[in-house]
Design a protein around this motif. Structure first.
Motif, PDB file in Angstrom:
ATOM      1  N   ARG A 141       5.693 -27.867   3.958  1.00 23.43           N
ATOM      2  CA  ARG A 141       6.898 -26.162   4.360  1.00 23.43           C
ATOM      3  C   ARG A 141       5.782 -25.397   5.560  1.00 23.43           C
ATOM      4  O   ARG A 141       6.842 -24.709   5.765  1.00 23.43           O
ATOM      5  CB  ARG A 141       7.343 -26.424   3.385  1.00 23.43           C
ATOM      6  CG  ARG A 141       8.327 -25.347   3.680  1.00 23.43           C
ATOM      7  CD  ARG A 141       9.300 -25.091   2.301  1.00 23.43           C
ATOM      8  NE  ARG A 141      10.248 -23.668   1.665  1.00 23.43           N
ATOM      9  CZ  ARG A 141      10.154 -23.750   0.994  1.00 23.43           C
ATOM     10  NH1 ARG A 141      10.907 -24.343  -0.282  1.00 23.43           N
ATOM     11  NH2 ARG A 141      11.254 -22.032   1.098  1.00 23.43           N
ATOM     12  N   ARG A 162      -0.014 -17.928   2.935  1.00 24.10           N
ATOM     13  CA  ARG A 162       0.780 -19.208   2.327  1.00 24.10           C
ATOM     14  C   ARG A 162       0.505 -19.625   1.670  1.00 24.10           C
ATOM     15  O   ARG A 162       1.097 -20.479   0.749  1.00 24.10           O
ATOM     16  CB  ARG A 162       0.617 -19.691   4.222  1.00 24.10           C
ATOM     17  CG  ARG A 162       1.422 -19.430   5.197  1.00 24.10           C
ATOM     18  CD  ARG A 162       1.300 -20.604   6.658  1.00 24.10           C
ATOM     19  NE  ARG A 162       0.655 -20.513   7.358  1.00 24.10           N
ATOM     20  CZ  ARG A 162      -0.190 -21.401   7.978  1.00 24.10           C
ATOM     21  NH1 ARG A 162       1.091 -21.726   8.297  1.00 24.10           N
ATOM     22  NH2 ARG A 162      -1.028 -21.256   8.828  1.00 24.10           N
ATOM     23  N   ASP A 195       7.079 -14.585   8.482  1.00 25.45           N
ATOM     24  CA  ASP A 195       7.500 -15.833   8.945  1.00 25.45           C
ATOM     25  C   ASP A 195       8.203 -16.577   7.354  1.00 25.45           C
ATOM     26  O   ASP A 195       9.986 -17.538   7.392  1.00 25.45           O
ATOM     27  CB  ASP A 195       6.896 -16.954   9.690  1.00 25.45           C
ATOM     28  CG  ASP A 195       7.471 -16.616  10.891  1.00 25.45           C
ATOM     29  OD1 ASP A 195       7.994 -15.159  10.773  1.00 25.45           O
ATOM     30  OD2 ASP A 195       6.360 -16.806  12.009  1.00 25.45           O
ATOM     31  N   VAL A 196       7.333 -17.438   6.592  1.00 25.01           N
ATOM     32  CA  VAL A 196       7.198 -17.870   5.511  1.00 25.01           C
ATOM     33  C   VAL A 196       8.388 -17.025   4.029  1.00 25.01           C
ATOM     34  O   VAL A 196       8.996 -17.972   3.846  1.00 25.01           O
ATOM     35  CB  VAL A 196       6.190 -18.027   4.583  1.00 25.01           C
ATOM     36  CG1 VAL A 196       6.373 -19.217   3.258  1.00 25.01           C
ATOM     37  CG2 VAL A 196       5.602 -19.384   5.221  1.00 25.01           C
ATOM     38  N   LYS A 198      10.479 -15.169   5.240  1.00 33.33           N
ATOM     39  CA  LYS A 198      11.964 -14.912   5.990  1.00 33.33           C
ATOM     40  C   LYS A 198      12.539 -16.149   5.162  1.00 33.33           C
ATOM     41  O   LYS A 198      13.818 -16.351   5.352  1.00 33.33           O
ATOM     42  CB  LYS A 198      11.559 -14.741   7.597  1.00 33.33           C
ATOM     43  CG  LYS A 198      10.816 -13.266   7.672  1.00 33.33           C
ATOM     44  CD  LYS A 198      11.075 -13.553   9.229  1.00 33.33           C
ATOM     45  CE  LYS A 198      10.715 -12.382   9.615  1.00 33.33           C
ATOM     46  NZ  LYS A 198      11.040 -12.277  10.826  1.00 33.33           N
ATOM     47  N   GLU A 199      11.583 -17.478   5.610  1.00 30.09           N
ATOM     48  CA  GLU A 199      12.486 -18.299   5.454  1.00 30.09           C
ATOM     49  C   GLU A 199      12.861 -18.450   3.721  1.00 30.09           C
ATOM     50  O   GLU A 199      14.146 -18.812   3.333  1.00 30.09           O
ATOM     51  CB  GLU A 199      11.341 -19.913   5.539  1.00 30.09           C
ATOM     52  CG  GLU A 199      12.517 -21.077   5.150  1.00 30.09           C
ATOM     53  CD  GLU A 199      13.070 -21.272   5.886  1.00 30.09           C
ATOM     54  OE1 GLU A 199      13.546 -22.518   5.815  1.00 30.09           O
ATOM     55  OE2 GLU A 199      13.176 -21.287   6.668  1.00 30.09           O
ATOM     56  N   ARG A 202      16.095 -16.671   3.236  1.00 23.97           N
ATOM     57  CA  ARG A 202      17.419 -17.547   4.277  1.00 23.97           C
ATOM     58  C   ARG A 202      17.908 -18.101   2.832  1.00 23.97           C
ATOM     59  O   ARG A 202      19.482 -18.762   2.375  1.00 23.97           O
ATOM     60  CB  ARG A 202      17.056 -18.568   5.394  1.00 23.97           C
ATOM     61  CG  ARG A 202      17.029 -17.447   6.456  1.00 23.97           C
ATOM     62  CD  ARG A 202      16.963 -18.092   7.660  1.00 23.97           C
ATOM     63  NE  ARG A 202      15.601 -18.700   8.143  1.00 23.97           N
ATOM     64  CZ  ARG A 202      14.625 -17.888   8.677  1.00 23.97           C
ATOM     65  NH1 ARG A 202      14.790 -16.565   8.744  1.00 23.97           N
ATOM     66  NH2 ARG A 202      13.387 -18.569   8.867  1.00 23.97           N
ATOM     67  N   GLU A 203      17.219 -19.173   1.964  1.00 23.97           N
ATOM     68  CA  GLU A 203      17.415 -20.065   1.164  1.00 23.97           C
ATOM     69  C   GLU A 203      17.972 -19.300   0.511  1.00 23.97           C
ATOM     70  O   GLU A 203      18.462 -20.083  -0.863  1.00 23.97           O
ATOM     71  CB  GLU A 203      15.981 -21.122   1.111  1.00 23.97           C
ATOM     72  CG  GLU A 203      15.526 -22.322   1.585  1.00 23.97           C
ATOM     73  CD  GLU A 203      13.948 -22.188   2.065  1.00 23.97           C
ATOM     74  OE1 GLU A 203      14.437 -21.987   1.069  1.00 23.97           O
ATOM     75  OE2 GLU A 203      13.318 -23.438   2.709  1.00 23.97           O
TER      76      GLU A 203
END
Length: 258
Positions: A141, A162, A195-196, A198-199, A202-203
């Motif tokens: 992911r 990450r 970015d991780v 932000k993802e 969003r979830e």
């Protein structure tokens, strides 16, 4: 005020040192709701990290209450639904709160896959094959499945952070706590970590993020807290905080960082 969406209710939280001479936290009250991306901003020494670390008792508060999933975790014992007195299991509590620090805290002598599976196997008693399967899915992911057998020293700072994020996710937490997760990174690595995050936002992952990244606070946060001198001076939507700051202290802070 607590609602059915409330996940954590913090009331009059205090953390004092040296017999009260230093007030790292001085009466912070805030509700964290399920699905919130709560971003905590403020000058250095304002109490942001102390607040975050108090949420899972890495810092033991001097006073106040932290109610998580209906239980005041500042108390050593509490009454369960049946009215029975139960001893607080701090380790079980921390399993529900993923924590990502400035520094990655990966075990240097273990591979990335071993770092990922250690807690699920040891703490959650997960079958090794299942733990590894899940770890590989999480690594994929964030684009790091091919580094599963590498050691932390072989990864960049951004890659290590990450891994630290998905390692926390492997425990299936209810909330993720981020303590300045990009501050130890070179500037070109900051974006890949954000970015991780932000993802995750969003979830619908509930997140509390202490950060100096004002762009992230504006773009991703749905609530922003401004702290100074151990106190919560202002809170609101990113539009309120950045577009219409009320307190002179916040106005001064934003003038320096924006």
């Amino acid at each position: 005020m607590a609602t059915r969406d409330s996940l954590i209710q913090v009331t009059d939280l205090k953390k004092h040192y040296h017999m009260g001479a230093i007030k790292a936290l001085d009466g912070v009250t805030v509700d964290i709701n399920r699905g919130d991306v709560m971003v905590v901003i403020g000058p250095s020494g304002s109490g942001k990290s102390t607040f975050l670390r108090s949420l899972n008792l890495l810092e033991e508060p001097t006073g106040g209450a932290i109610v998580f999933d209906g239980v005041d975790i500042t108390k050593k014992k509490y009454k369960d639904a049946a009215g029975k007195t139960v001893k607080l299991d701090i380790d079980a509590l921390r399993q529900k709160m993923g924590m990502v620090f400035q520094h990655f805290n990966l075990f240097p002598h273990k591979t990335i896959l071993e770092n990922m599976t250690l807690a699920p196997i040891k703490v959650k008693k997960m079958n090794r094959a299942l733990a590894e399967e899940k770890a590989l899915q999480l690594l994929e992911r964030v684009g790091l499945k091919d580094r599963a057998n590498a050691y932390p020293i072989q990864l960049s700072g951004g890659q290590k952070q990450r891994v630290a994020i998905v390692r926390a996710l492997a425990m299936e937490p209810e909330v993720m706590l981020f303590d300045e997760p990009t501050s130890a990174l070179d500037p070109e690595m900051v974006g890949e970590v954000l970015d991780v995050m932000k993802e995750l936002a969003r979830e619908g992952m509930t997140m509390v993020v202490v950060t100096h990244e004002m762009g992230f606070a504006r773009e991703v946060g749905n609530r922003v807290l401004f702290m100074a001198d151990g106190m919560l001076l202002e809170q609101g939507s990113p539009e309120d905080i950045f577009g219409n700051p009320q307190s002179p202290r916040l106005q001064d802070f934003l003038a320096k960082v924006l």
